[in-house]
Write an enzyme that holds these catalytic residues in place. Structure first.
Site, PDB file in Angstrom:
ATOM      1  N   GLN A   1     -44.646  14.931  41.433  1.00 20.44           N
ATOM      2  CA  GLN A   1     -45.856  15.144  42.236  1.00 20.44           C
ATOM      3  C   GLN A   1     -47.038  15.533  41.332  1.00 20.44           C
ATOM      4  OE1 GLN A   1     -46.120  14.699  45.704  1.00 20.44           O
ATOM      5  NE2 GLN A   1     -48.296  14.981  45.308  1.00 20.44           N
TER       6      GLN A   1
ATOM      7  N   ASP B   1     -43.329   5.480  42.301  1.00 18.73           N
ATOM      8  CA  ASP B   1     -44.789   5.608  42.409  1.00 18.73           C
ATOM      9  C   ASP B   1     -45.489   4.440  41.706  1.00 18.73           C
ATOM     10  OD1 ASP B   1     -45.891   7.620  43.935  1.00 18.73           O
ATOM     11  OD2 ASP B   1     -45.780   9.144  42.367  1.00 18.73           O
TER      12      ASP B   1
ATOM     13  N   LYS C   1     -42.780  13.941  52.553  1.00 16.89           N
ATOM     14  CA  LYS C   1     -41.972  12.875  51.941  1.00 16.89           C
ATOM     15  C   LYS C   1     -40.496  13.081  52.232  1.00 16.89           C
ATOM     16  CE  LYS C   1     -45.409  11.902  48.419  1.00 16.89           C
ATOM     17  NZ  LYS C   1     -45.976  12.279  47.128  1.00 16.89           N
TER      18      LYS C   1
END
Ligand code: NAD
Length: 289
Positions: free
Chosen positions: A98, A121, A54
């Site tokens: 995460q 997200d 990422k």
């Protein structure tokens, strides 16, 4: 007949190039680059690889990439304090915690603490709720990527029969919401579904997000259907090596489908590209409010 392969790698490269142009325009207009900060708790090897990928993808399109690593035994209160600090930081447009988090941490509580405007997200209850009621929202990256591939292949999908296999909050449910918003007629199949083969046989669009290698059999597929395989499963081969496969029996489905995503190289590359697109979208929205 053999299905057309959907090239997720090429589509993701095109999306990343689009994002790079948008980032340059954002810098010109606002005098700063969009920023994405990733929080990693613990030392899960797969998570560390994702986080590294990422960061690299961000830098390639001009997004400033930040990273915070906390030890596996970090207190939940410390993680919540870090999220609060990032929420308050004007240079941070996107926050990504995460997953999975260590067991002693309540992941739902941490996700809910992220400012919805920075929730790239799309996992916060606010963004999930907005998506469910058809309001503009930051949409989870994997279903967003699937939707782009489906639209490229089929164009208008209004009235099409769509089957989503899997009902997780990160893939299945938001995928069903996106297909519904695009006016498809949507069925969600899950672990208690009866006659999965019958549902697949009626579907013009199949999105498989289960995590069971090859569970969707090629002979179930409706001829000409668009098959999107989200599954990423590592299987052991006879020679001791391993291979990544999806949830769909690829060779069998190839002979019947109209379009199909390979694994790897289909949905996977789209996920990070959509994260970059979400970060730019969040930065733009924050800059105008
Ligand atoms: P999950 O384990 O949270 O959900 C799996 C779903 O499958 C559940 O809703 C369950 O009801 C359903 N299911 C289980 N057995 C079933 C059966 N026999 N018939 C029908 N449905 C059944 O998984 P997830 O996080 O949604 O991920 C699903 C898969 O997608 C995994 O392989 C994961 O690795 C992959 N994934 C890929 C990406 C990507 O970027 N390509 C992103 C996220 C997840």
């Amino acid at each position: 007949m053999s299905a057309t392969l959907i090239d997720g790698k090429a589509r993701a490269a095109a999306l990343r190039a689009e994002v790079a142009i948008g980032v340059a325009a954002f810098v010109a207009a606002h005098g700063r680059a969009p920023g994405l900060t990733v929080v990693l708790v613990g030392d899960d090897a797969a998570s560390a690889v994702y986080v590294g990928a990422k960061g690299k993808a961000c830098r390639e399109v001009g997004i400033i990439s930040g990273e915070h690593r906390l030890p596996a035994d970090a207190a939940q209160a410390d993680l919540l304090a870090l999220v609060a600090q990032l929420n308050a930081d004007d240079a941070v447009d996107g926050i990504l915690v995460q997953l999975p988090l260590p067991r002693h941490i309540d992941a739902d509580k941490v996700i809910a603490a992220i400012d919805a405007a920075k929730d790239v997200d799309g996992f916060t209850p606010i963004n999930a709720g907005k998506l469910a009621i058809g309001q503009p929202a930051l949409v989870p990256c994997t279903p967003s990527g699937c939707m782009r591939l489906i639209r490229d292949a089929l164009g208008d999908i209004s009235g099409a029969q769509a089957l989503v296999i899997g009902r997780s909050s990160i893939v299945g449910k938001p995928m069903a919401a996106l297909l519904t918003a695009a006016s498809a007629t949507v069925t969600i199949a899950h672990s208690r579904t009866r006659d999965l083969a019958g549902h697949v046989a009626r579907a013009d669009i199949v999105v498989a997000a289960v995590g069971v290698p090859g569970m969707v059999k090629g002979e179930w597929i409706k001829p000409g259907a668009c098959v999107i395989d989200v599954g990423i499963n590592r299987i052991a081969l006879a020679d001791g090596k391993t291979r990544l496969v999806g949830d769909v029996d690829f060779d069998g489905a190839l002979a019947r489908a109209g379009w199909i995503t390979p694994v790897p190289g289909g949905v996977g590359p789209m996920t990070i590209a959509c994260l970059l697109a979400n970060t730019l979208e969040a930065a733009r929205a924050r800059a105008t409010t």
